[in-house]
Design a protein around this motif. Structure first.
Motif, PDB file in Angstrom:
ATOM      1  N   PHE A  60       0.859  -1.176   0.000  1.00  0.00           N
ATOM      2  CA  PHE A  60       0.000   0.000   0.000  1.00  0.00           C
ATOM      3  C   PHE A  60       0.900   1.232   0.000  1.00  0.00           C
ATOM      4  CE2 PHE A  60      -2.108  -3.489   2.087  1.00  0.00           C
ATOM      5  CZ  PHE A  60      -3.424  -3.450   1.642  1.00  0.00           C
ATOM      6  N   ARG A  61       0.824   2.028  -1.063  1.00  0.00           N
ATOM      7  CA  ARG A  61       1.615   3.267  -1.098  1.00  0.00           C
ATOM      8  C   ARG A  61       0.711   4.469  -1.307  1.00  0.00           C
ATOM      9  NH1 ARG A  61       5.892   6.214  -5.249  1.00  0.00           N
ATOM     10  NH2 ARG A  61       6.350   7.856  -3.717  1.00  0.00           N
ATOM     11  N   ASP A  62       0.874   5.433  -0.435  1.00  0.00           N
ATOM     12  CA  ASP A  62       0.200   6.719  -0.563  1.00  0.00           C
ATOM     13  C   ASP A  62       1.250   7.787  -0.308  1.00  0.00           C
ATOM     14  OD1 ASP A  62      -1.481   8.857  -0.700  1.00  0.00           O
ATOM     15  OD2 ASP A  62      -2.700   8.340   1.041  1.00  0.00           O
ATOM     16  N   GLY A  63       1.902   8.228  -1.376  1.00  0.00           N
ATOM     17  CA  GLY A  63       2.983   9.200  -1.255  1.00  0.00           C
ATOM     18  C   GLY A  63       4.154   8.622  -0.477  1.00  0.00           C
ATOM     19  N   ASP A  64       4.536   9.280   0.610  1.00  0.00           N
ATOM     20  CA  ASP A  64       5.663   8.818   1.415  1.00  0.00           C
ATOM     21  C   ASP A  64       5.283   7.715   2.399  1.00  0.00           C
ATOM     22  OD1 ASP A  64       7.493  10.466   0.207  1.00  0.00           O
ATOM     23  OD2 ASP A  64       7.187  12.109   1.638  1.00  0.00           O
ATOM     24  N   GLU A  65       3.998   7.401   2.468  1.00  0.00           N
ATOM     25  CA  GLU A  65       3.554   6.327   3.357  1.00  0.00           C
ATOM     26  C   GLU A  65       3.506   5.005   2.594  1.00  0.00           C
ATOM     27  OE1 GLU A  65       0.396   7.300   6.419  1.00  0.00           O
ATOM     28  OE2 GLU A  65      -0.066   8.787   4.867  1.00  0.00           O
ATOM     29  N   VAL A  66       4.192   4.012   3.132  1.00  0.00           N
ATOM     30  CA  VAL A  66       4.225   2.681   2.528  1.00  0.00           C
ATOM     31  C   VAL A  66       3.990   1.646   3.621  1.00  0.00           C
ATOM     32  CG1 VAL A  66       5.621   0.960   1.297  1.00  0.00           C
ATOM     33  CG2 VAL A  66       5.826   3.389   0.711  1.00  0.00           C
ATOM     34  N   GLU A  67       3.065   0.756   3.377  1.00  0.00           N
ATOM     35  CA  GLU A  67       2.801  -0.340   4.303  1.00  0.00           C
ATOM     36  C   GLU A  67       2.853  -1.661   3.538  1.00  0.00           C
ATOM     37  OE1 GLU A  67      -0.666  -0.008   6.714  1.00  0.00           O
ATOM     38  OE2 GLU A  67      -0.356   2.117   7.154  1.00  0.00           O
ATOM     39  N   LEU A  68       3.491  -2.655   4.148  1.00  0.00           N
ATOM     40  CA  LEU A  68       3.565  -4.001   3.588  1.00  0.00           C
ATOM     41  C   LEU A  68       2.796  -4.937   4.513  1.00  0.00           C
ATOM     42  CD1 LEU A  68       7.387  -4.204   2.739  1.00  0.00           C
ATOM     43  CD2 LEU A  68       5.562  -3.021   1.511  1.00  0.00           C
ATOM     44  N   ALA A  69       1.941  -5.782   3.926  1.00  0.00           N
ATOM     45  CA  ALA A  69       1.126  -6.686   4.726  1.00  0.00           C
ATOM     46  C   ALA A  69       1.254  -8.108   4.199  1.00  0.00           C
ATOM     47  CB  ALA A  69      -0.337  -6.255   4.704  1.00  0.00           C
ATOM     48  N   SER A  70       1.290  -9.069   5.123  1.00  0.00           N
ATOM     49  CA  SER A  70       1.452 -10.473   4.765  1.00  0.00           C
ATOM     50  C   SER A  70       0.124 -11.087   4.333  1.00  0.00           C
ATOM     51  CB  SER A  70       2.000 -11.256   5.958  1.00  0.00           C
ATOM     52  OG  SER A  70       1.004 -11.383   6.957  1.00  0.00           O
ATOM     53  N   ARG A  71       0.185 -12.351   3.947  1.00  0.00           N
ATOM     54  CA  ARG A  71      -1.015 -13.074   3.536  1.00  0.00           C
ATOM     55  C   ARG A  71      -2.082 -13.063   4.631  1.00  0.00           C
ATOM     56  NH1 ARG A  71      -1.386 -19.360   1.379  1.00  0.00           N
ATOM     57  NH2 ARG A  71      -3.422 -19.821   2.254  1.00  0.00           N
ATOM     58  N   ASN A  72      -1.657 -13.145   5.891  1.00  0.00           N
ATOM     59  CA  ASN A  72      -2.628 -13.135   6.994  1.00  0.00           C
ATOM     60  C   ASN A  72      -2.782 -11.740   7.591  1.00  0.00           C
ATOM     61  OD1 ASN A  72      -0.183 -12.948   8.262  1.00  0.00           O
ATOM     62  ND2 ASN A  72      -0.422 -14.786   9.515  1.00  0.00           N
ATOM     63  N   THR A  73      -2.461 -10.724   6.818  1.00  0.00           N
ATOM     64  CA  THR A  73      -2.644  -9.290   7.108  1.00  0.00           C
ATOM     65  C   THR A  73      -1.697  -8.748   8.176  1.00  0.00           C
ATOM     66  OG1 THR A  73      -4.380  -9.430   8.818  1.00  0.00           O
ATOM     67  CG2 THR A  73      -5.108  -9.548   6.519  1.00  0.00           C
ATOM     68  N   LYS A  74      -0.695  -9.516   8.583  1.00  0.00           N
ATOM     69  CA  LYS A  74       0.253  -9.015   9.572  1.00  0.00           C
ATOM     70  C   LYS A  74       1.249  -8.060   8.907  1.00  0.00           C
ATOM     71  CE  LYS A  74       0.009 -12.919  12.768  1.00  0.00           C
ATOM     72  NZ  LYS A  74       0.759 -13.983  13.475  1.00  0.00           N
ATOM     73  N   PRO A  75       1.718  -7.043   9.640  1.00  0.00           N
ATOM     74  CA  PRO A  75       2.633  -6.065   9.044  1.00  0.00           C
ATOM     75  C   PRO A  75       4.016  -6.650   8.769  1.00  0.00           C
ATOM     76  CG  PRO A  75       2.330  -5.628  11.391  1.00  0.00           C
ATOM     77  CD  PRO A  75       1.349  -6.698  11.034  1.00  0.00           C
ATOM     78  N   LEU A  76       4.533  -6.337   7.595  1.00  0.00           N
ATOM     79  CA  LEU A  76       5.883  -6.766   7.205  1.00  0.00           C
ATOM     80  C   LEU A  76       6.820  -5.574   7.016  1.00  0.00           C
ATOM     81  CD1 LEU A  76       5.011  -9.476   4.498  1.00  0.00           C
ATOM     82  CD2 LEU A  76       5.969  -9.919   6.768  1.00  0.00           C
ATOM     83  N   THR A  77       6.295  -4.372   7.155  1.00  0.00           N
ATOM     84  CA  THR A  77       7.028  -3.171   6.767  1.00  0.00           C
ATOM     85  C   THR A  77       8.400  -3.074   7.433  1.00  0.00           C
ATOM     86  OG1 THR A  77       4.850  -2.109   6.664  1.00  0.00           O
ATOM     87  CG2 THR A  77       6.776  -0.693   6.434  1.00  0.00           C
ATOM     88  N   ARG A  78       8.466  -3.286   8.746  1.00  0.00           N
ATOM     89  CA  ARG A  78       9.728  -3.075   9.472  1.00  0.00           C
ATOM     90  C   ARG A  78      10.813  -4.059   9.070  1.00  0.00           C
ATOM     91  NH1 ARG A  78      10.979  -6.335  13.916  1.00  0.00           N
ATOM     92  NH2 ARG A  78      12.227  -4.629  14.762  1.00  0.00           N
ATOM     93  N   TYR A  79      10.438  -5.212   8.505  1.00  0.00           N
ATOM     94  CA  TYR A  79      11.413  -6.241   8.173  1.00  0.00           C
ATOM     95  C   TYR A  79      12.101  -6.020   6.827  1.00  0.00           C
ATOM     96  CZ  TYR A  79       8.808  -8.586  11.883  1.00  0.00           C
ATOM     97  OH  TYR A  79       8.183  -8.892  13.064  1.00  0.00           O
ATOM     98  N   PHE A  80      11.573  -5.108   6.016  1.00  0.00           N
ATOM     99  CA  PHE A  80      12.114  -4.922   4.667  1.00  0.00           C
ATOM    100  C   PHE A  80      12.296  -3.432   4.363  1.00  0.00           C
ATOM    101  CE2 PHE A  80       9.938  -8.982   4.741  1.00  0.00           C
ATOM    102  CZ  PHE A  80      10.897  -9.830   4.174  1.00  0.00           C
TER     103      PHE A  80
END
Length: 369
Positions: A44-64
């Motif tokens: 999910f990208r909205d300008g400078d905001e980026v979020e990464l979510a796993s198959r089960n909707t858990k956040p992955l952002t901090r790991y990558f």
């Protein structure tokens, strides 16, 4: 973050089929693409905001963190993508190296992001700008995806656009060849289908193989009680010379079969000191090789103790592919093989895929018809 498709979103899933399906049997035909062996990821990208979510909707952002930076440079200003995170070393995907990225220490994540950086391959577009594209047929979503990410084709990554084809014969070639680069099979998507979160609306075709393995132990099921013990999983081994290696587990059984297997195997129970895996018993250390009885960051807090069995029984199992020296996924119980000598069950029986350069898969044109 304000996007037309907002998290949490469960990705669309696939159900297994044994062979490449006939596109003519589907309204609008099928689009085939490689099945990547990594972490499913919605971006999910909205300008400078980026979020990464796993198959089960858990956040992955901090790991990558390296991918967050890449997405800000390589993706449209506002978009939602479905794809796969992966790590490649040399010519192959390396799933176990990818797993190491899920770590609690920020310093460790930063180090791995530099040493074994991830990549991302995009295969669907759920939103672009203010448009929700999920109700569009896949044929239209794919065309929009190619228009949005076409500039990445032939580039050096780390964001890529997956290749596709509508040719079933070419899809069969991919199934045969791409495994050598560490890929997991082929996905078939109905061209007329909308995006259906958490629905098995796609098809997946994976290799089906069998191997004769030694049953060397078992674990009890999580619902097991002293009054009603139930087998949870069988621990499987293969010989390399005179050394028995732990190669995976078989675990999918009915409750009745769990009881039956426990009774069948009781006569083989032995003292751990007399077992080939005695040197590992009681160790509770982080272990990337997943040795029986040890802990890893994936199993922290779980009881991984096992009941050792004399390695005298041979089992035929089904599996799809290997990851290093182990089965990549849980093996499927086929039948007992009383005709096989346990010491004859070695790695030499396993089919080895032909080597294939991952760069050839990633560097393809947007579509091949």
């Amino acid at each position: 973050m304000q996007l037309p498709v907002m998290p949490p979103v469960q990705p669309m899933l696939a159900k297994s089929t044994k062979s490449i399906p006939d596109p003519a049997k589907f309204d609008g035909g099928l689009s085939f693409e490689p099945k990547w062996d990594g972490f499913r990821c919605l971006v999910f990208r909205d300008g400078d905001e980026v979020e990464l979510a796993s198959r089960n909707t858990k956040p992955l952002t901090r790991y990558f963190p390296e991918m967050v930076a890449a997405f800000k440079e390589q993706l449209p200003e506002r978009c939602v993508l479905d794809g796969e995170l992966f790590v490649a070393i040399g010519e192959r995907l390396q799933f176990e190296v990818l797993q190491e990225r899920i770590h609690p220490a920020a310093s460790r994540i930063t180090k791995l992001a530099e040493e074994t950086p991830a990549g991302f391959v995009a295969f669907d577009l759920l939103a672009l700008g203010d448009e929700d594209l999920t109700r569009l047929p896949f044929a239209e979503r794919r065309a929009r995806l190619e228009a949005a990410l076409g500039h990445l084709v032939g580039g050096s990554g780390p964001t890529y656009l997956t290749r596709t084809t509508t040719d079933a014969a070419l899809a069969q070639e991919w199934l045969d060849q791409f495994e050598g680069a560490g890929l997991d099979g082929v996905i078939a998507k109905p061209m007329s289908a909308a995006y259906q979160p958490n629905a098995r609306a796609m098809l997946k075709i994976k290799h089906e193989r069998t191997a004769d393995v030694v049953v060397a132990g078992y674990r009890l099921h999580k619902t097991s009680t002293p009054e009603k013990p139930l087998l949870g999983s069988l621990l499987l081994g293969l010989y390399d010379g005179d050394r028995l290696h732990h190669v995976g587990v078989a675990a999918s059984f009915t409750a009745k079969r769990r009881e039956e297997l426990l009774e069948e195997l009781r006569e083989l129970e032995t003292d751990v000191d007399d077992h080939p895996w005695a040197e590992w018993a009681g160790q509770m250390i982080a272990n990337p090789s997943r040795i029986p009885g040890t802990q890893s960051r994936w199993s922290a807090g779980k009881d991984l103790s096992f009941v050792p069995l004399r390695p005298e029984r041979v089992l035929e199992v089904g599996y799809d592919h290997m990851e290093g020296t182990r089965f990549r996924h849980t093996a499927q119980f086929k039948r007992w093989r009383p005709d096989r000598d346990p010491e004859s069950c070695g790695y030499d029986q396993l089919e080895e895929p032909v080597n294939y350069d991952l760069a050839e898969v990633l560097g393809a044109a947007p579509a091949q018809r």
